[in-house]
Structures are given as C-alpha cells and as structure tokens.
Design a protein around this motif. Structure first.
Motif, PDB file in Angstrom:
ATOM      1  N   ALA A   1     -36.981  26.743  70.205  1.00  0.00           N
ATOM      2  CA  ALA A   1     -36.606  27.315  71.748  1.00  0.00           C
ATOM      3  C   ALA A   1     -35.743  26.523  71.539  1.00  0.00           C
ATOM      4  O   ALA A   1     -34.742  27.192  72.981  1.00  0.00           O
TER       5      ALA A   1
ATOM      6  N   LEU B   1     -31.543  31.610  81.173  1.00  0.00           N
ATOM      7  CA  LEU B   1     -32.990  31.679  81.856  1.00  0.00           C
ATOM      8  C   LEU B   1     -33.345  31.675  79.898  1.00  0.00           C
ATOM      9  O   LEU B   1     -32.883  32.793  79.172  1.00  0.00           O
ATOM     10  N   LYS B   2     -34.164  30.744  79.219  1.00  0.00           N
ATOM     11  CA  LYS B   2     -35.001  31.486  78.215  1.00  0.00           C
ATOM     12  C   LYS B   2     -36.569  31.903  77.501  1.00  0.00           C
ATOM     13  O   LYS B   2     -36.421  32.109  76.152  1.00  0.00           O
TER      14      LYS B   2
ATOM     15  N   LYS C   1     -32.057  28.935  71.342  1.00  0.00           N
ATOM     16  CA  LYS C   1     -33.135  30.512  72.162  1.00  0.00           C
ATOM     17  C   LYS C   1     -31.218  30.297  72.902  1.00  0.00           C
ATOM     18  O   LYS C   1     -31.036  29.806  73.655  1.00  0.00           O
ATOM     19  N   TYR C   2     -30.774  32.093  72.954  1.00  0.00           N
ATOM     20  CA  TYR C   2     -29.875  31.756  73.911  1.00  0.00           C
ATOM     21  C   TYR C   2     -30.743  32.474  75.218  1.00  0.00           C
ATOM     22  O   TYR C   2     -30.821  32.582  76.096  1.00  0.00           O
ATOM     23  N   GLY C   3     -29.757  31.045  76.330  1.00  0.00           N
ATOM     24  CA  GLY C   3     -30.022  31.303  77.932  1.00  0.00           C
ATOM     25  C   GLY C   3     -29.106  32.045  78.206  1.00  0.00           C
ATOM     26  O   GLY C   3     -28.158  32.187  78.943  1.00  0.00           O
ATOM     27  N   LEU C   4     -29.651  33.189  79.274  1.00  0.00           N
ATOM     28  CA  LEU C   4     -29.901  34.283  80.047  1.00  0.00           C
ATOM     29  C   LEU C   4     -28.310  33.787  81.899  1.00  0.00           C
ATOM     30  O   LEU C   4     -29.571  33.376  82.201  1.00  0.00           O
ATOM     31  N   LYS C   5     -27.461  34.437  81.662  1.00  0.00           N
ATOM     32  CA  LYS C   5     -26.819  33.382  82.157  1.00  0.00           C
ATOM     33  C   LYS C   5     -26.892  34.511  83.960  1.00  0.00           C
ATOM     34  O   LYS C   5     -26.188  34.499  84.849  1.00  0.00           O
TER      35      LYS C   5
ATOM     36  N   CYS D   1     -37.589  46.943  77.667  1.00  0.00           N
ATOM     37  CA  CYS D   1     -37.303  45.596  77.067  1.00  0.00           C
ATOM     38  C   CYS D   1     -38.747  46.168  75.984  1.00  0.00           C
ATOM     39  O   CYS D   1     -39.738  45.611  75.965  1.00  0.00           O
TER      40      CYS D   1
ATOM     41  N   MET E   1     -36.739  41.572  71.330  1.00  0.00           N
ATOM     42  CA  MET E   1     -35.842  40.671  71.219  1.00  0.00           C
ATOM     43  C   MET E   1     -35.700  39.914  70.007  1.00  0.00           C
ATOM     44  O   MET E   1     -35.769  38.599  70.224  1.00  0.00           O
TER      45      MET E   1
ATOM     46  N   VAL F   1     -37.221  34.536  78.206  1.00  0.00           N
ATOM     47  CA  VAL F   1     -37.454  36.011  78.867  1.00  0.00           C
ATOM     48  C   VAL F   1     -37.994  36.873  77.770  1.00  0.00           C
ATOM     49  O   VAL F   1     -38.905  37.976  78.032  1.00  0.00           O
ATOM     50  N   SER F   2     -38.611  36.612  76.410  1.00  0.00           N
ATOM     51  CA  SER F   2     -39.339  37.222  75.332  1.00  0.00           C
ATOM     52  C   SER F   2     -40.738  37.250  76.280  1.00  0.00           C
ATOM     53  O   SER F   2     -41.293  38.514  75.580  1.00  0.00           O
TER      54      SER F   2
ATOM     55  N   TYR G   1     -36.518  35.674  67.979  1.00  0.00           N
ATOM     56  CA  TYR G   1     -37.422  35.554  67.067  1.00  0.00           C
ATOM     57  C   TYR G   1     -37.488  34.459  66.660  1.00  0.00           C
ATOM     58  O   TYR G   1     -38.782  33.792  66.228  1.00  0.00           O
TER      59      TYR G   1
ATOM     60  N   GLY H   1     -41.137  45.616  80.228  1.00  0.00           N
ATOM     61  CA  GLY H   1     -41.411  45.351  79.237  1.00  0.00           C
ATOM     62  C   GLY H   1     -42.479  46.152  78.364  1.00  0.00           C
ATOM     63  O   GLY H   1     -43.527  46.525  78.937  1.00  0.00           O
TER      64      GLY H   1
ATOM     65  N   ILE I   1     -41.661  38.909  78.792  1.00  0.00           N
ATOM     66  CA  ILE I   1     -40.792  40.484  78.969  1.00  0.00           C
ATOM     67  C   ILE I   1     -41.945  41.119  78.403  1.00  0.00           C
ATOM     68  O   ILE I   1     -42.394  41.801  79.249  1.00  0.00           O
TER      69      ILE I   1
END
Lengths: 344, 344
Positions: B261, A267-268, B264-268, B250, B253, A270-271, B257, B282, A273
C-alpha cells in the motif's frame, strides 16, 4: 493588497499578481477606471450598474495559465458572474430598472451590448439567487445530477464540500430522489446547516479524517454516488467505499487548488475504479449552456414548491471582494458566496 | 516453489500462500489429486482433458481477500479460464473429441456438468485463441471499445500494456476505426510487434518516461481516448495530455498489483478530470456475460477478414504454469500468455 485612492463610483478590481500558489488579497488591486472609459451608449447597448459580484472556486483556475478556457490577465479586471440593474438602455430588450445577470468585469458599471445580459426570469427574487442556487452553481448541481448520477430511491450518496454553493444543492436533489445522503464540511455550524437541509448525517473533516467520518456515517454501507468538490484525501478515502458500478461526479477539487505541484495529494486507491467498475465524470457547466435556461426554470419551481433551499452568504461592499474571494478557499462561506456592491 | 512428487496424469496447481505482495512461484504448489477424485460420470456430465491454461493479470486480484468477486483459497486449486477436449461424455450436447473452453481448476482433467463448458464455435481454430483474442481478453477490448471509447476516425488513441492480450486487440480495433494509435510496452521487441500490428508509434517505458514518450509521440497533439492497462505513473502522465471530453477506459492497473500500500503510486494530476471534462470507466468483462457470444462472433469475423491479428505467447508444460503466471507481471508475454498442458 495595494492601497490606491479609489473613486467609489468607478471602482474596479484588477488581477494584480499570480498566487504562489496560495491565493491572497495581494493578488488583487482595487482602483478606479477612467471616467471617460464609459462612452455614450450605441444602439443595442445597455449601461448596467453592478449590484452583486459572484466569487466562485472555479476562478482559482483563471489565475493559472492553462491551455484551455479563459484566464485572468495580470493588470486587467477580474471577470465573472454578476448581477445588476439597467440604468440606461438603447436596446429594445431592456428597460431602465430591469434586473439582469451577466458575465463581465468586476467594476461599478458596465456598458455593453444587450445580449451580454439576461433579464432575471423572476424580477421579484433576489438577484443574488441567480448567481447561486438558481444560477451557475445551481445548474452545476442540477445538470450532472440528471446526466451522471443515476440516483434512485435507496441509493447512498456522499457529497463533499456539502455546505458549499453546489454541494448544498446536489445533496437536496439527492434527498428529493429518495437517497440517503451524507455530507462533509469544515465546521460544526456547517454540519448543523446540512442537517437542517435534510442531509442524513455529516462529518466535519477538521474533526475526523475522511475515512473515519465515512466509516462512522456509512456503518458498513457502500456509496452509490459521490459528488466530489474537494478531491485529495477525501476522494482517496471514497474509492474503497464505493459500491459496485458506483458513480463519482467530479465537480471540483478545491483542496488541491492552492497547493504546489509537489504538495498535491497523491491518490493511491484508484485501482477500485477497475475492481468496483466505477465511472468518474468531470464537467464544467458552461459546456451545457443551451440547457441552463430550462435547468433554472426547474430550480425556480423546486424552490417555489419548498423542495429546495438555496443557501447564501452575502458580504457587503466592493472593498471586500478580494477578501471574500480568499475566504472561499478558507471555507468561510455557507452556500453561495456573493458580494453585494450596490442596491438594485 | 515446493517440490512434491507428482503423478503427471493427475497434476494440479494449488494456491499455497499469499504474495507479500510480490507474486512468486512460492505462492503455488504442484501436486497430484487423488485418483478416486474423478468418479464415474453422472448423466449430463462430461470429462474434459485440459489442454490449455490461461494465465491472466486479473488473477492477481484473486490472491487478495477482497470484498467483491471470487478469490483463490489457500490450499485449493487455482481456477481460471481453460481449454480442453471432451474425453468422455454423458451429455447430449457434447461428443468425445469436442474442443471446449470453460472456467475451472488448474488440473489435468475435470469432470463436471456439461453446462460448465462451451464448445469452440470454430473447431478448426487453436483452442488457445479462445482464451485470448477470441475469448475473455478479446472481449475485454471489444466490449469497452464499443461501450465507452467513442473512437472515430481522426481520434488520437493511446494504449498502455499495448503488447498484452487486451491492449494489442484494443489498439487494432482503434486503427480499424481510423484513429491514430500510440502504445507503450516494456521491450524493444514489443515495440517492433506493435508497429507490425499497425500502431503508429510506440514507447518503451523502460527507456523513456511515460511523459517523455507521450510528448515525443504526440508532438503536441492531445489524447482522445486512453485505454489503461497499467495505472500508476503512466496514468498520471496521461491526465494533462488528454483532450477536452477525453475518455479513459480503466481495464487494469498492472503496475500497482504487486506493490505494498505504501509503495503504490500517488496520482497527482487528477484535477484534469474536471478541467478537461474527462470520463473514466472501469469495467470487468464478466459483467457483460450475455454479450460475449456475439462479441466473439464479431472478433472471429475480423480475424477471418484479416483485420485483426491475435498475438499469443504459448508456453508448454503444466510444470511451467506457476513460472508463467509470475512472468506475466514481469512483462514476458507478447499478446495472450497461455500454457499448453496437453494435445487436443
């Protein structure tokens, strides 16, 4: 799936091997339990003939060794929600012929203390409904709707897995509250169903991407509440399309359950949120066990009043339980998937 | 950064060009505003000499064209929190010499209606504190601590960006509440600072991965509340280490910033939101404007009682504002980063 000679009056479904990670019929074995495994009832016990077996996406988690909650043990029967009829009773609370629901092993008959079972609150309704829209999945829509959604008239609501057991209920509750409700599902038949259920529009994610589907349906509007059953790409597409102070309710992430760690969607977005001040709430409905009876009463009333239509896909025959469980993850169910294994 | 001849009594910092996407000093231009841009005060106005400029991570968002909130406009002065002293007053509410805070352009002097400014509630304290631990960043720790954290004695709390303006306050509030508090930061100096502030342990994410750092500190315990200032890999490492019903707040992040795009880190690990029944919230503190005065009063009391130590990094000279802003994203601040541009 292993072929073993089965005594049909004593069938059971065992958890045979862990998925790697895609769940298949090979994960299960159909066999017979020994005739002497059901002993004469003790005082306070009942013998229940199982009539309906519930297959649910959450069970995929039972196939993992997780640090929380119950797991299925290799070589032991799978367990889950089921319905049945009392065929013998040594309990003052149950008479022969009572229709019940409970949580137990996947097998033809279960002898257990009476408190393991609950009489259907309305014996005239199909027991399968109490495994679906009037049971755990219905409560999994109703209780977070009340606790987290804050949905009011005019809100824009999006439901993924909208044709599933939980999503189809949640969407109808949101419509009842005066929201504009959009859904996503994986076949044109399901899209048709959603419109019959009152959804304002729906997208077939196999025909358009979640982002494209949302943009087409939303027409520039933003989402106030998202009820997530799928996770992954759909959830990521939702984040930038959420309204300020929007609520995301995390019911499940079925798109990710059968993937290896390295294949899971990252998931990219999420900022959002932070920037859109979103809330996310995950839940497991069993945490609210004490509230389920009232929720079921409320759901029965909604159905009786014609304000809620529980959708079911009923498959017949215990032999089909493994196949039906696998089919869940291929999206072959409309509404609640139940296997009918005997008459009530 | 463009070199332009500047009249030091009329300096201003303009937003010159958008970052692509890494923020650099080239995004800014230092110039002079015209002498006649400050006209004779009208009734109700004050002239404020700016003494302190606040640089904050949230300002990175002002450099994007977002659909919500204020943005910095190319060619116009940057804006943000600042402190100053009244040098001329046509308002009954302010006398010459009053120390004030406000929100305005980055420039030497500001003439504006008096209601744009707020007198420091304690004129004896450094104005910089009201841009930090007693101001917006302090409130950004204090208000979500009260609203979302549900922290009680014995809880395990983790704070990322723990040596920053907000994180350092949040961690101390959690310690005051009797929690075990762990932090992460990007230098050994900051780790030392966190321990001075009462953190039970801290990890330098430049020396050990977030997952390794957490495992070492937690020693098998789980996190009840995570206050996230960084997002990305740290947030992803937190998910599986959250306790049942854990809360993730939250706040920011910052690790994401300045990334394109695709970078960006992908949350798994997000499926833990469901399985561990997590909440994520948030927030942007300005949504709670009406509660800030009381929050500041409470924070002043905590400082006076020796229960809270606001940490500051003060840089001198308006010429250093762009460099200092860029340094924020390189983690060069301990606590609140403020540029002192004049004496009070």
């Amino acid at each position: 799936m292993a072929e073993v000679k089965v005594d049909e009056s004593r069938w059971q479904i065992l958890y045979k091997q862990a998925p790697e990670p895609m769940v298949t019929e090979d994960c299960f074995e159909i066999s017979s339990y020994p005739a002497d495994s059901i002993k004469a009832l003790e005082d306070g016990q009942v013998l229940v003939k199982v009539t309906h077996i519930s297959v649910d996406p959450y069970m995929r988690g039972r196939m993992n060794k997780t640090s929380y909650g119950q797991v299925w043990n290799i070589g032991q029967p799978c367990t889950g929600g089921l319905a049945g009829v009392v065929v013998e009773s040594k309990s003052n609370d149950f008479a022969v012929g009572d229709k019940v629901t409970g949580f137990g092993p996947w097998r033809a008959q279960i002898a257990a203390p009476a408190q393991y079972f609950k009489k259907l609150p309305d014996q005239s309704l199909s027991p399968s409904l109490f495994l679906g829209g009037l049971g755990m999945p219905g409560n999994s829509a109703y209780l977070p709707f009340k606790k987290f959604s804050k949905i009011k008239a005019g809100d824009v609501v999006f439901v993924s897995g909208a044709a599933g057991a939980v999503g189809s209920i949640f969407g109808q509750l949101a419509k009842n509250a005066g929201a504009t409700v959009y859904g996503s599902a994986g076949s044109d038949d399901k899209i048709t169903l959603l419109k019959e259920l009152g959804f304002d529009d729906a997208t077939n994610y196999k025909k358009e991407s979640p982002a494209d589907g949302l943009d087409r349906m939303l027409g520039g509007k933003k989402i106030d509440c998202y009820f997530d059953n799928v996770g992954g790409e759909t959830l990521d597409a939702v984040f930038p399309r959420m309204n300020l102070h929007g609520r995301i309710i995390c019911c499940g992430m079925i798109s990710q359950y059968n993937l290896k760690a390295e294949d899971k969607y990252g998931l990219k977005n999420v900022s959002h949120i932070v920037s859109s001040r979103l809330s996310l709430n995950g839940f497991i409905v069993s945490d609210w066990a004490s509230e389920m009876e009232q929720a079921t009463t409320d759901l029965i009333e909604l159905v009786a009043a014609g304000k809620l239509r529980p959708v079911e896909t009923i498959v017949e025959g215990y032999q089909n339980i493994p196949k039906t469980f696998v089919a869940l993850f291929q999206g072959e169910n409309k509404g609640k998937m139940v296997v009918k294994v005997a008459d009530s």
